[in-house]
Design a protein around this motif. Structure first.
Motif, PDB file in Angstrom:
ATOM      1  N   LEU A  82       0.819  -1.211   0.000  1.00  0.00           N
ATOM      2  CA  LEU A  82       0.000   0.000   0.000  1.00  0.00           C
ATOM      3  C   LEU A  82       0.852   1.261   0.000  1.00  0.00           C
ATOM      4  CD1 LEU A  82      -3.085  -0.842   2.228  1.00  0.00           C
ATOM      5  CD2 LEU A  82      -2.974  -0.515  -0.234  1.00  0.00           C
ATOM      6  N   ASN A  83       2.006   1.234   0.665  1.00  0.00           N
ATOM      7  CA  ASN A  83       2.878   2.408   0.623  1.00  0.00           C
ATOM      8  C   ASN A  83       3.331   2.704  -0.800  1.00  0.00           C
ATOM      9  OD1 ASN A  83       2.980   3.811   2.967  1.00  0.00           O
ATOM     10  ND2 ASN A  83       4.801   2.830   3.746  1.00  0.00           N
ATOM     11  N   SER A  84       3.537   1.668  -1.613  1.00  0.00           N
ATOM     12  CA  SER A  84       3.885   1.881  -3.022  1.00  0.00           C
ATOM     13  C   SER A  84       2.753   2.598  -3.752  1.00  0.00           C
ATOM     14  CB  SER A  84       4.183   0.546  -3.710  1.00  0.00           C
ATOM     15  OG  SER A  84       5.344  -0.038  -3.173  1.00  0.00           O
ATOM     16  N   VAL A  85       1.526   2.217  -3.459  1.00  0.00           N
ATOM     17  CA  VAL A  85       0.369   2.876  -4.068  1.00  0.00           C
ATOM     18  C   VAL A  85       0.310   4.347  -3.608  1.00  0.00           C
ATOM     19  CG1 VAL A  85      -2.155   2.884  -4.244  1.00  0.00           C
ATOM     20  CG2 VAL A  85      -0.903   0.716  -4.245  1.00  0.00           C
ATOM     21  N   PHE A  86       0.546   4.585  -2.316  1.00  0.00           N
ATOM     22  CA  PHE A  86       0.502   5.961  -1.803  1.00  0.00           C
ATOM     23  C   PHE A  86       1.621   6.814  -2.403  1.00  0.00           C
ATOM     24  CE2 PHE A  86      -1.230   3.758   2.197  1.00  0.00           C
ATOM     25  CZ  PHE A  86      -2.513   3.733   1.672  1.00  0.00           C
ATOM     26  N   GLN A  87       2.792   6.232  -2.629  1.00  0.00           N
ATOM     27  CA  GLN A  87       3.886   6.959  -3.262  1.00  0.00           C
ATOM     28  C   GLN A  87       3.546   7.288  -4.708  1.00  0.00           C
ATOM     29  OE1 GLN A  87       7.381   4.564  -2.612  1.00  0.00           O
ATOM     30  NE2 GLN A  87       7.411   5.001  -0.426  1.00  0.00           N
ATOM     31  N   GLN A  88       2.910   6.359  -5.406  1.00  0.00           N
ATOM     32  CA  GLN A  88       2.463   6.612  -6.772  1.00  0.00           C
ATOM     33  C   GLN A  88       1.452   7.762  -6.778  1.00  0.00           C
ATOM     34  OE1 GLN A  88       0.768   3.241  -8.864  1.00  0.00           O
ATOM     35  NE2 GLN A  88      -0.199   4.561 -10.382  1.00  0.00           N
ATOM     36  N   PRO A 110       3.392   7.580   6.223  1.00  0.00           N
ATOM     37  CA  PRO A 110       3.842   8.960   6.016  1.00  0.00           C
ATOM     38  C   PRO A 110       3.418   9.532   4.665  1.00  0.00           C
ATOM     39  CG  PRO A 110       5.714   7.430   6.009  1.00  0.00           C
ATOM     40  CD  PRO A 110       4.497   6.637   6.354  1.00  0.00           C
ATOM     41  N   TRP A 111       2.872   8.704   3.784  1.00  0.00           N
ATOM     42  CA  TRP A 111       2.387   9.154   2.474  1.00  0.00           C
ATOM     43  C   TRP A 111       0.899   9.478   2.496  1.00  0.00           C
ATOM     44  CZ3 TRP A 111       5.964  10.413  -0.909  1.00  0.00           C
ATOM     45  CH2 TRP A 111       7.233   9.863  -0.752  1.00  0.00           C
ATOM     46  N   VAL A 112       0.293   9.375   3.668  1.00  0.00           N
ATOM     47  CA  VAL A 112      -1.140   9.601   3.844  1.00  0.00           C
ATOM     48  C   VAL A 112      -1.333  10.762   4.813  1.00  0.00           C
ATOM     49  CG1 VAL A 112      -3.175   8.580   4.975  1.00  0.00           C
ATOM     50  CG2 VAL A 112      -1.847   7.227   3.363  1.00  0.00           C
ATOM     51  N   THR A 113      -2.349  11.568   4.586  1.00  0.00           N
ATOM     52  CA  THR A 113      -2.754  12.561   5.575  1.00  0.00           C
ATOM     53  C   THR A 113      -3.788  11.903   6.477  1.00  0.00           C
ATOM     54  OG1 THR A 113      -2.355  14.394   4.049  1.00  0.00           O
ATOM     55  CG2 THR A 113      -3.780  14.836   5.947  1.00  0.00           C
ATOM     56  N   SER A 114      -3.444  11.782   7.749  1.00  0.00           N
ATOM     57  CA  SER A 114      -4.314  11.155   8.735  1.00  0.00           C
ATOM     58  C   SER A 114      -5.232  12.228   9.327  1.00  0.00           C
ATOM     59  CB  SER A 114      -3.459  10.513   9.831  1.00  0.00           C
ATOM     60  OG  SER A 114      -4.272  10.007  10.853  1.00  0.00           O
ATOM     61  N   VAL A 115      -6.546  11.971   9.282  1.00  0.00           N
ATOM     62  CA  VAL A 115      -7.528  12.957   9.717  1.00  0.00           C
ATOM     63  C   VAL A 115      -8.252  12.441  10.964  1.00  0.00           C
ATOM     64  CG1 VAL A 115      -9.553  14.303   9.042  1.00  0.00           C
ATOM     65  CG2 VAL A 115      -7.837  13.677   7.321  1.00  0.00           C
ATOM     66  N   GLY A 116      -8.116  13.178  12.053  1.00  0.00           N
ATOM     67  CA  GLY A 116      -8.755  12.816  13.308  1.00  0.00           C
ATOM     68  C   GLY A 116     -10.015  13.627  13.540  1.00  0.00           C
ATOM     69  N   GLY A 117     -10.677  13.331  14.634  1.00  0.00           N
ATOM     70  CA  GLY A 117     -11.895  14.033  14.993  1.00  0.00           C
ATOM     71  C   GLY A 117     -11.799  14.609  16.390  1.00  0.00           C
TER      72      GLY A 117
END
Length: 186
Positions: free
Chosen positions: A57-63, A97-104
C-alpha cells in the motif's frame, strides 16, 4: 462530502468490505487517476497488518503522491487501539507517512456561542435502566478518534519541527504520529 463541498465532483469507487477488495479499489483509483483527492475511512491497528501489506500500500501511496493525488484516511474509530490490539497502536493505512491522517474532535461551546474547549472525539456507552444509569455514567469507552505514535514508521521530516518528542516516542525512538489534522466530529 456534498454537505461540505456541494459543487465537488465526487467519484465513488466501491469495493468488497475486505482487505483484497479495498486494496483493489484503492489501486484502481490511483492507477486510473480518477480524482485529485482520495478519501478513505478503513484500517486496522498496525499490529494486525502484515509488513507485505504495508509495503504494497505504501507503493500505491507513493504513486499517488507522484501523480499529485492527495490520499486521506480517518485516524480510526478505536482511540489508541488498546482495547482492540491489547496495546497502544497507531492504525494503518492512516499511519503511513504518504497519507494525511484525519482525526476528529469534540468541541465545547458556551451558551453565547463562544469556544470553550476541544478534545479528541470519543463516545462512551451507558444505558438508562428505569431509575439509574447502567453502568454508571459516563460508562466505558465505546469508540472515538484514533492517534498516537506509529510502531512501523520513523518520524518523517515534515513532523520533526512540529511534534513534541513526548507525543512521538515509541520504544525509545521518534516515530510518525497521527493524526496530522483534526476537525469537529460530533
Amino acid at each position: 462530502a456534498h454537505a461540505v463541498a456541494p459543487r465537488a465532483n465526487i467519484v465513488y469507487v466501491g469495493a468488497a468490505n475486505d482487505a483484497r477488495g479495498l486494496d483493489l479499489a484503492l489501486n484502481y483509483a490511483v492507477d486510473h487517476h480518477v480524482a485529485d483527492v482520495i478519501s478513505n475511512s478503513w484500517g486496522l491497528p498496525e499490529a494486525f497488518v502484515s509488513r507485505g501489506e504495508i509495503m504494497a500500500l505504501n507503493s500505491v501511496f507513493q504513486q499517488a503522491a507522484a501523480q499529485g493525488t492527495g490520499v486521506y484516511f480517518a485516524s480510526g474509530d478505536d482511540g489508541d487501539n488498546k482495547a482492540v490490539a491489547g496495546a497502544r497502536s497507531a492504525g494503518f493505512p492512516d499511519s503511513s507517512p504518504w497519507v494525511t491522517s484525519v482525526g476528529g474532535t469534540s468541541l465545547g461551546i458556551g451558551s453565547h456561542g463562544q469556544y470553550l474547549w476541544e478534545a479528541g472525539w470519543g463516545t462512551t456507552s451507558t444505558d438508562w435502566n428505569h431509575d439509574h444509569w447502567q453502568p454508571a455514567a459516563p460508562g466505558p469507552f465505546l469508540y472515538g478518534s484514533g492517534g498516537g505514535p506509529s510502531h512501523v514508521f520513523a518520524m518523517p521530516g515534515y513532523q520533526a519541527a512540529e511534534v513534541p518528542p513526548s507525543a512521538a516516542t515509541w520504544n525509545g525512538k521518534l516515530r510518525r504520529v497521527e493524526p496530522d489534522v483534526s476537525m469537529v466530529a460530533d
